[in-house]
Design a protein around this motif. Structure first.
Motif, mmCIF file in Angstrom:
data_model
loop_
_atom_site.group_PDB
_atom_site.id
_atom_site.type_symbol
_atom_site.label_atom_id
_atom_site.label_comp_id
_atom_site.label_asym_id
_atom_site.label_seq_id
_atom_site.Cartn_x
_atom_site.Cartn_y
_atom_site.Cartn_z
ATOM 1 N N GLY A 227 0.799 -1.223 0.000
ATOM 2 C CA GLY A 227 0.000 0.000 0.000
ATOM 3 C C GLY A 227 0.830 1.270 0.000
ATOM 4 O O GLY A 227 2.047 1.264 0.198
ATOM 5 N N LEU A 228 0.142 2.365 -0.225
ATOM 6 C CA LEU A 228 0.792 3.676 -0.231
ATOM 7 C C LEU A 228 0.569 4.324 1.140
ATOM 8 O O LEU A 228 -0.253 5.222 1.318
ATOM 9 C CB LEU A 228 0.205 4.549 -1.351
ATOM 10 C CG LEU A 228 0.971 5.836 -1.680
ATOM 11 C CD1 LEU A 228 2.400 5.541 -2.118
ATOM 12 C CD2 LEU A 228 0.236 6.639 -2.758
ATOM 13 N N ASP B 97 12.495 9.976 4.334
ATOM 14 C CA ASP B 97 11.861 8.690 4.055
ATOM 15 C C ASP B 97 10.918 8.810 2.856
ATOM 16 O O ASP B 97 10.294 9.870 2.619
ATOM 17 C CB ASP B 97 11.043 8.225 5.259
ATOM 18 C CG ASP B 97 11.886 7.500 6.298
ATOM 19 O OD1 ASP B 97 13.046 7.161 5.996
ATOM 20 O OD2 ASP B 97 11.362 7.275 7.413
ATOM 21 N N SER B 98 10.768 7.700 2.131
ATOM 22 C CA SER B 98 9.834 7.673 0.999
ATOM 23 C C SER B 98 9.203 6.299 0.880
ATOM 24 O O SER B 98 9.732 5.297 1.366
ATOM 25 C CB SER B 98 10.546 8.041 -0.308
ATOM 26 O OG SER B 98 11.618 7.159 -0.569
ATOM 27 N N ARG B 99 8.066 6.262 0.208
ATOM 28 C CA ARG B 99 7.321 5.023 0.022
ATOM 29 C C ARG B 99 6.775 4.988 -1.400
ATOM 30 O O ARG B 99 6.269 5.991 -1.909
ATOM 31 C CB ARG B 99 6.158 4.948 1.015
ATOM 32 C CG ARG B 99 5.240 3.756 0.843
ATOM 33 C CD ARG B 99 5.903 2.461 1.259
ATOM 34 N NE ARG B 99 4.992 1.326 1.098
ATOM 35 C CZ ARG B 99 5.332 0.077 1.368
ATOM 36 N NH1 ARG B 99 6.553 -0.211 1.819
ATOM 37 N NH2 ARG B 99 4.471 -0.906 1.196
ATOM 38 N N ALA B 100 6.875 3.812 -2.051
ATOM 39 C CA ALA B 100 6.391 3.657 -3.426
ATOM 40 C C ALA B 100 5.297 2.605 -3.494
ATOM 41 O O ALA B 100 5.298 1.628 -2.741
ATOM 42 C CB ALA B 100 7.545 3.274 -4.346
ATOM 43 N N GLY C 205 19.801 4.099 6.776
ATOM 44 C CA GLY C 205 18.830 4.220 7.849
ATOM 45 C C GLY C 205 17.518 4.851 7.434
ATOM 46 O O GLY C 205 16.637 5.043 8.278
ATOM 47 N N LEU C 206 17.348 5.173 6.154
ATOM 48 C CA LEU C 206 16.108 5.779 5.668
ATOM 49 C C LEU C 206 15.363 4.814 4.755
ATOM 50 O O LEU C 206 15.981 4.043 4.009
ATOM 51 C CB LEU C 206 16.407 7.074 4.902
ATOM 52 C CG LEU C 206 17.007 8.234 5.709
ATOM 53 C CD1 LEU C 206 17.320 9.408 4.775
ATOM 54 C CD2 LEU C 206 16.041 8.679 6.816
ATOM 55 N N ALA C 207 14.053 4.871 4.824
ATOM 56 C CA ALA C 207 13.231 4.088 3.905
ATOM 57 C C ALA C 207 13.289 4.731 2.528
ATOM 58 O O ALA C 207 13.180 5.957 2.390
ATOM 59 C CB ALA C 207 11.796 4.038 4.408
ATOM 60 N N THR C 208 13.469 3.912 1.510
ATOM 61 C CA THR C 208 13.586 4.439 0.142
ATOM 62 C C THR C 208 12.568 3.759 -0.762
ATOM 63 O O THR C 208 12.571 2.540 -0.929
ATOM 64 C CB THR C 208 15.000 4.198 -0.427
ATOM 65 O OG1 THR C 208 15.280 2.788 -0.384
ATOM 66 C CG2 THR C 208 16.037 4.954 0.372
ATOM 67 N N GLY C 209 11.704 4.546 -1.319
ATOM 68 C CA GLY C 209 10.758 4.057 -2.317
ATOM 69 C C GLY C 209 11.099 4.704 -3.642
ATOM 70 O O GLY C 209 11.393 5.904 -3.715
ATOM 71 N N CYS D 180 3.198 4.348 -11.078
ATOM 72 C CA CYS D 180 3.957 4.111 -9.848
ATOM 73 C C CYS D 180 4.051 5.430 -9.085
ATOM 74 O O CYS D 180 4.407 6.470 -9.663
ATOM 75 C CB CYS D 180 5.352 3.581 -10.197
ATOM 76 S SG CYS D 180 6.333 3.084 -8.766
ATOM 77 N N PHE D 181 3.708 5.398 -7.802
ATOM 78 C CA PHE D 181 3.668 6.594 -6.961
ATOM 79 C C PHE D 181 4.797 6.545 -5.929
ATOM 80 O O PHE D 181 5.059 5.494 -5.345
ATOM 81 C CB PHE D 181 2.334 6.685 -6.216
ATOM 82 C CG PHE D 181 1.146 6.823 -7.121
ATOM 83 C CD1 PHE D 181 0.590 8.064 -7.366
ATOM 84 C CD2 PHE D 181 0.584 5.708 -7.715
ATOM 85 C CE1 PHE D 181 -0.507 8.197 -8.196
ATOM 86 C CE2 PHE D 181 -0.517 5.819 -8.547
ATOM 87 C CZ PHE D 181 -1.063 7.060 -8.798
#
Length: 212
Positions: A76-77, A86-89, A139-143, A182-183
């Protein structure tokens, strides 16, 4: 011997009577002649042409097979415990598979009234035809998404923000009637400490279609 006056008078009356008859007969002939022309038989005929049906077309834009889709689960987004950077895809598919007419579409993003200040530090980017990749780095979330970028913008609290502004075409045949998107949503690195512990409930994405 010269004719008498009486005989001359009789002759005049007789000749006048003959003249009246002749004129009457001639006039009758003309009338009869016109009547004969007016009663001549004329042939007539006709032909018909019948049209086919007139039917309206159908426009039925969908995302992931439904009219209203909610991102959920591991793909999910959404994201919790976000840090600046941080980012989310995530991905979804825009579909014109149930329509009979080709169309073009654009997309906007809106957050609800009363959304927190956090909203103003989130950036959304949209890419065409690519699958999402989510991982970690330093250490960061990468989308991330591959493919061409269709649009990007900072979200704003209680404001509709244009994201995809260049109209995207969708046809009605296989290979043209759907598009994968893709978001990527990123909490920008410059996000201040003042927005910690805030939650943005959701972002509504609206796909606006117009026939071509």
């Amino acid at each position: 011997m010269a004719p008498s006056a009486d005989w001359a008078a009789v002759r005049t009356v007789f000749m006048g009577s003959i003249g009246v008859r002749v004129r009457a007969i001639l006039a009758l002939g003309i009338v009869l002649g016109l009547g004969a022309v007016g009663t001549m038989a004329l042939w007539s005929n006709s032909a018909l042409a019948t049209s086919g049906d007139f039917k309206t077309g159908t426009v039925d834009l969908r995302v992931n097979g439904v009219k209203s889709y909610t991102f959920s689960g591991a793909t999910g987004l959404s994201m919790t415990n976000m840090l600046p950077g941080d980012s989310r895809a995530a991905t979804l598919e825009v579909q014109n598979t149930l329509s009979t007419l080709p169309l073009i579409y654009t997309m906007t993003a809106r957050t609800a009234a009363g959304s927190p200040a956090l909203t103003n530090f989130l950036r959304m980017a949209v890419f065409a035809g690519s699958a999402p990749t989510n991982g970690t780095s330093n250490g960061l979330a990468t989308g991330s998404c591959s493919g061409s970028q269709l649009g990007t913008a900072m979200l704003q609290a209680a404001v509709t923000v244009p994201i995809i502004t260049a109209a995207q075409p969708l046809g009605t045949t296989a290979g043209t009637n759907k598009q994968s998107l893709c978001f990527v949503v990123t909490l920008v690195p410059a996000t201040p400490l003042s927005v910690q512990s805030q939650t943005l409930q959701s972002v509504t994405l609206t796909f606006n279609a117009t026939t071509t």
